[in-house]
Design a protein around this motif. Structure first.
Motif, short mmCIF file in Angstrom:
data_model
loop_
_atom_site.label_atom_id
_atom_site.label_comp_id
_atom_site.label_asym_id
_atom_site.label_seq_id
_atom_site.Cartn_x
_atom_site.Cartn_y
_atom_site.Cartn_z
N ILE A 69 -4.30 -12.35 4.63
CA ILE A 69 -4.78 -12.05 3.28
C ILE A 69 -5.44 -10.67 3.25
O ILE A 69 -5.25 -9.90 2.30
N ALA A 70 -6.19 -10.34 4.28
CA ALA A 70 -6.83 -9.02 4.35
C ALA A 70 -5.79 -7.91 4.36
O ALA A 70 -5.93 -6.90 3.64
N ILE A 71 -4.73 -8.08 5.13
CA ILE A 71 -3.66 -7.07 5.18
C ILE A 71 -2.96 -6.98 3.83
O ILE A 71 -2.66 -5.89 3.34
N GLU A 72 -2.72 -8.12 3.19
CA GLU A 72 -2.09 -8.13 1.87
C GLU A 72 -2.97 -7.41 0.85
O GLU A 72 -2.48 -6.65 0.01
N ALA A 73 -4.29 -7.61 0.92
CA ALA A 73 -5.21 -6.93 0.01
C ALA A 73 -5.20 -5.42 0.25
O ALA A 73 -5.20 -4.63 -0.70
N LEU A 74 -5.18 -5.03 1.50
CA LEU A 74 -5.13 -3.61 1.84
C LEU A 74 -3.83 -2.98 1.34
O LEU A 74 -3.83 -1.91 0.73
N ASP A 75 -2.72 -3.67 1.56
CA ASP A 75 -1.42 -3.17 1.08
C ASP A 75 -1.41 -3.07 -0.45
O ASP A 75 -0.87 -2.11 -1.01
N SER A 76 -2.01 -4.04 -1.11
CA SER A 76 -2.07 -4.04 -2.57
C SER A 76 -2.87 -2.85 -3.08
O SER A 76 -2.45 -2.16 -4.02
N TYR A 78 -3.45 -0.03 -1.49
CA TYR A 78 -2.69 1.18 -1.15
C TYR A 78 -1.57 1.41 -2.17
O TYR A 78 -1.37 2.52 -2.66
N SER A 79 -0.86 0.34 -2.52
CA SER A 79 0.22 0.45 -3.50
C SER A 79 -0.31 0.80 -4.89
O SER A 79 0.29 1.59 -5.61
N ALA A 80 -1.42 0.20 -5.26
CA ALA A 80 -1.99 0.46 -6.59
C ALA A 80 -2.42 1.92 -6.72
O ALA A 80 -2.23 2.53 -7.77
#
Length: 150
Positions: A69-76, A78-80
């Motif tokens: 979840i932490a990696i998904e939040a970081l990716d999100s 970064y993408s935003a």
């Protein structure tokens, strides 16, 4: 607590109290513009207020999110941001100010809840907790003025 004079300052039970804090769902989190429910383990948040026999009162919990979840939040995030080309970085100052003003108006509606949580979480008096919320709102309240885009 061995000192009877101190013991009587604490409630005999939480049911005997005039008001309890609102229960907050701590198993939700925001990711990719959506509120998600965390189904794995949560950690209770206990108030500093306890009963005479030492029983704690848990008024919320928080999600113990995992690495995925932490990696998904970081990716999100970064993408935003999209190297400065995301929606927020490219948004006009006027629209940012409008969004922040709307957030602040929603926050003001939660004043009573925030006051209760401060009282139960860190044992502030009602007046001190209300003053803290008012200071927070006041600090930002007048700063979101904007000129309409032409």
């Amino acid at each position: 607590m061995d000192d009877p004079s101190l013991t009587k300052l604490f409630p005999t039970s939480f049911e005997a109290l005039e008001s309890l804090p609102p229960k907050i769902r701590g198993n939700v989190y925001l990711l990719n513009n959506e509120i998600r429910e965390f189904t794995d383990s949560t950690e209770p948040i206990a108030s500093v207020v306890c009963t005479q026999d030492g029983k704690e009162f848990s008024f919320s919990s928080f999600a113990r999110c995992n690495k995925a979840i932490a990696i998904e939040a970081l990716d999100s995030a970064y993408s935003a941001y999209d190297k400065g080309r995301g929606e927020w970085p490219r948004m006009s100052m006027t629209n940012r100010a409008k969004k922040m003003s709307a957030f602040l108006e929603d926050f003001k509606k939660l004043k009573d809840t925030m006051v209760a949580l401060l009282m139960w979480d860190i044992c502030k008096s009602r007046k001190d907790a209300a003053d803290e919320v008012d200071r927070t709102v006041g600090k930002f309240g007048g700063q979101f003025f904007y000129i309409e885009d032409k």
